[in-house]
Design a protein around this motif. Structure first.
Motif, mmCIF file in Angstrom:
data_model
loop_
_atom_site.group_PDB
_atom_site.id
_atom_site.type_symbol
_atom_site.label_atom_id
_atom_site.label_comp_id
_atom_site.label_asym_id
_atom_site.label_seq_id
_atom_site.Cartn_x
_atom_site.Cartn_y
_atom_site.Cartn_z
ATOM 1 N N ALA A 5 78.030 20.275 -13.894
ATOM 2 C CA ALA A 5 78.337 20.678 -12.520
ATOM 3 C C ALA A 5 78.579 22.174 -12.361
ATOM 4 C CB ALA A 5 79.556 19.910 -12.010
ATOM 5 N N HIS A 6 78.624 22.929 -13.477
ATOM 6 C CA HIS A 6 78.886 24.377 -13.359
ATOM 7 C C HIS A 6 78.500 25.073 -14.661
ATOM 8 C CE1 HIS A 6 81.347 27.829 -11.662
ATOM 9 N NE2 HIS A 6 81.197 28.199 -12.921
ATOM 10 N N CYS A 7 77.475 25.916 -14.581
ATOM 11 C CA CYS A 7 77.102 26.726 -15.749
ATOM 12 C C CYS A 7 76.390 27.984 -15.260
ATOM 13 C CB CYS A 7 76.236 25.924 -16.724
ATOM 14 S SG CYS A 7 74.662 25.387 -16.045
ATOM 15 N N HIS A 8 76.014 28.832 -16.211
ATOM 16 C CA HIS A 8 75.444 30.147 -15.876
ATOM 17 C C HIS A 8 74.199 30.396 -16.718
ATOM 18 C CE1 HIS A 8 79.072 31.065 -13.550
ATOM 19 N NE2 HIS A 8 79.764 30.572 -14.555
ATOM 20 N N LEU A 9 73.133 29.673 -16.418
ATOM 21 C CA LEU A 9 71.911 29.780 -17.221
ATOM 22 C C LEU A 9 71.223 31.129 -17.059
ATOM 23 C CD1 LEU A 9 70.599 26.200 -16.453
ATOM 24 C CD2 LEU A 9 71.589 26.990 -18.610
ATOM 25 N N GLN A 10 71.608 31.871 -15.996
ATOM 26 C CA GLN A 10 71.015 33.190 -15.782
ATOM 27 C C GLN A 10 71.572 34.228 -16.740
ATOM 28 O OE1 GLN A 10 73.537 31.974 -14.136
ATOM 29 N NE2 GLN A 10 74.888 33.545 -13.306
ATOM 30 N N ASP A 11 72.595 33.879 -17.492
ATOM 31 C CA ASP A 11 73.268 34.857 -18.355
ATOM 32 C C ASP A 11 72.277 35.433 -19.370
ATOM 33 O OD1 ASP A 11 76.499 35.317 -19.245
ATOM 34 O OD2 ASP A 11 74.936 35.825 -20.721
ATOM 35 N N ALA A 12 72.295 36.761 -19.477
ATOM 36 C CA ALA A 12 71.339 37.453 -20.351
ATOM 37 C C ALA A 12 71.483 37.020 -21.808
ATOM 38 C CB ALA A 12 71.539 38.965 -20.232
ATOM 39 N N ARG A 13 72.648 36.495 -22.178
ATOM 40 C CA ARG A 13 72.820 36.069 -23.568
ATOM 41 C C ARG A 13 71.889 34.915 -23.940
ATOM 42 N NH1 ARG A 13 79.155 35.235 -23.372
ATOM 43 N NH2 ARG A 13 78.675 35.102 -21.156
ATOM 44 N N PHE A 14 71.436 34.133 -22.947
ATOM 45 C CA PHE A 14 70.478 33.068 -23.261
ATOM 46 C C PHE A 14 69.111 33.653 -23.589
ATOM 47 C CE2 PHE A 14 73.319 30.116 -20.746
ATOM 48 C CZ PHE A 14 73.673 29.338 -21.828
ATOM 49 N N GLY A 15 68.731 34.701 -22.885
ATOM 50 C CA GLY A 15 67.494 35.417 -23.164
ATOM 51 C C GLY A 15 66.318 34.487 -23.400
ATOM 52 N N ALA A 16 65.558 34.794 -24.438
ATOM 53 C CA ALA A 16 64.351 34.030 -24.741
ATOM 54 C C ALA A 16 64.682 32.636 -25.263
ATOM 55 C CB ALA A 16 63.510 34.789 -25.767
ATOM 56 N N GLY A 17 65.942 32.396 -25.579
ATOM 57 C CA GLY A 17 66.330 31.075 -26.083
ATOM 58 C C GLY A 17 66.491 30.025 -24.991
ATOM 59 N N LEU A 18 66.305 30.433 -23.725
ATOM 60 C CA LEU A 18 66.614 29.505 -22.631
ATOM 61 C C LEU A 18 65.751 28.242 -22.657
ATOM 62 C CD1 LEU A 18 68.409 29.025 -20.164
ATOM 63 C CD2 LEU A 18 66.619 30.061 -18.772
ATOM 64 N N GLU A 19 64.466 28.392 -22.993
ATOM 65 C CA GLU A 19 63.599 27.193 -23.025
ATOM 66 C C GLU A 19 64.155 26.159 -24.005
ATOM 67 O OE1 GLU A 19 61.268 26.238 -21.007
ATOM 68 O OE2 GLU A 19 61.480 28.128 -19.904
ATOM 69 N N ALA A 20 64.585 26.638 -25.184
ATOM 70 C CA ALA A 20 65.145 25.728 -26.188
ATOM 71 C C ALA A 20 66.459 25.122 -25.692
ATOM 72 C CB ALA A 20 65.356 26.467 -27.510
ATOM 73 N N VAL A 21 67.247 25.927 -24.988
ATOM 74 C CA VAL A 21 68.508 25.435 -24.422
ATOM 75 C C VAL A 21 68.230 24.284 -23.446
ATOM 76 C CG1 VAL A 21 70.331 26.085 -22.775
ATOM 77 C CG2 VAL A 21 69.853 27.543 -24.749
#
Ligand code: ZN
Length: 244
Positions: A5-21
């Motif tokens: 219900a609440h997260c921050h997927l835009q955070d730069a720390r996810f970077g290129a790893g977002l697809e895997a996340v």
């Protein structure tokens, strides 16, 4: 099925790893994630992520960033709402070293007024400020669409006060900390249909989880909870206009 219900997927720390996340989230049974913007700079990215069916976009000015906002932030926020964002993250944080209470309250009131006018659900941040937040909400009212207090770890009386205003309470890391009696007691006190789970990723990882927090870790919140994970309908009702 779990709903973050609440997260921050835009955070730069996810970077290129977002697809895997996002892949790991799907594998863990996390079907939807509410992605909350926190300042003008990230609202475009949140809206872009919100094109994916599993990501629900929200835009807000977080209390930590109210003193860095441009003079045009409220007009920009309305533009983000026009493009399909919900309202948040906004709220109050009276911890030491945060922007002044006056600035925080003015930004919160402006965002509540916009959310009420457009009837958008609102995602509220509240740290060391529950009494004041309750006062303001009793005065302004809430959007009919409702809202949530995120990362709740307060006492049951406070949880019930927020519930009485029509809000949901969202629980994350606080349930996983050993001896987390207060959060667990609050969870136990609430109506079944008012409970939500969240990760607040990439911050606030569940106890015992190292590294960047991510939505897949919602399984640890659910495992630590003394009650079954909230029904999917709790969140899908609140965020119905984004459900696809
Ligand atoms: Zn947050």
């Amino acid at each position: 099925m779990l709903f973050d219900a609440h997260c921050h997927l835009q955070d730069a720390r996810f970077g290129a790893g977002l697809e895997a996340v996002l892949r790991r989230a799907a594998e863990a049974g996390v079907t939807h994630m509410v992605c909350c913007g926190t300042r003008e700079e990230d609202w475009d990215r949140v809206l872009e992520l919100g094109r994916r069916p599993e990501i629900l976009p929200m835009a807000g000015l977080h209390p930590w960033y109210v003193d860095g906002a441009s003079p045009h932030w409220a007009a920009r926020l309305e533009a983000a709402f026009d493009r399909g964002a919900g309202a948040g993250e906004c709220g109050l944080d009276f911890s030491d070293g945060r922007p002044s209470r006056e600035l925080q309250e003015a930004a919160l009131r402006a965002q509540l007024a916009l959310a009420i006018r457009r009837d958008l659900p609102v995602s509220l941040h509240c740290v060391k400020a529950a009494g004041r937040l309750l006062e303001i909400l009793r005065e302004t009212g809430l959007p009919e669409a409702g809202g949530l207090v995120h990362a709740f770890s307060g006492a049951p009386e406070v949880a019930l006060d927020f519930q009485a205003l029509g809000l949901h309470l969202s629980f994350g890391r606080a349930l996983t900390v050993p001896g987390a009696r207060r959060a667990q007691a609050s969870l136990a006190a609430l109506r079944e249909d008012r409970i939500l789970f969240e990760t607040d990723s990439p911050d606030l990882p569940p106890e015992g989880v190292t590294g960047l927090n991510e939505p897949a870790n919602l399984v640890h919140v659910a495992a630590a909870s003394p009650r079954p994970a909230p029904a999917h309908e709790n969140a899908s009702r609140l965020f119905r206009r984004w459900m696809r």
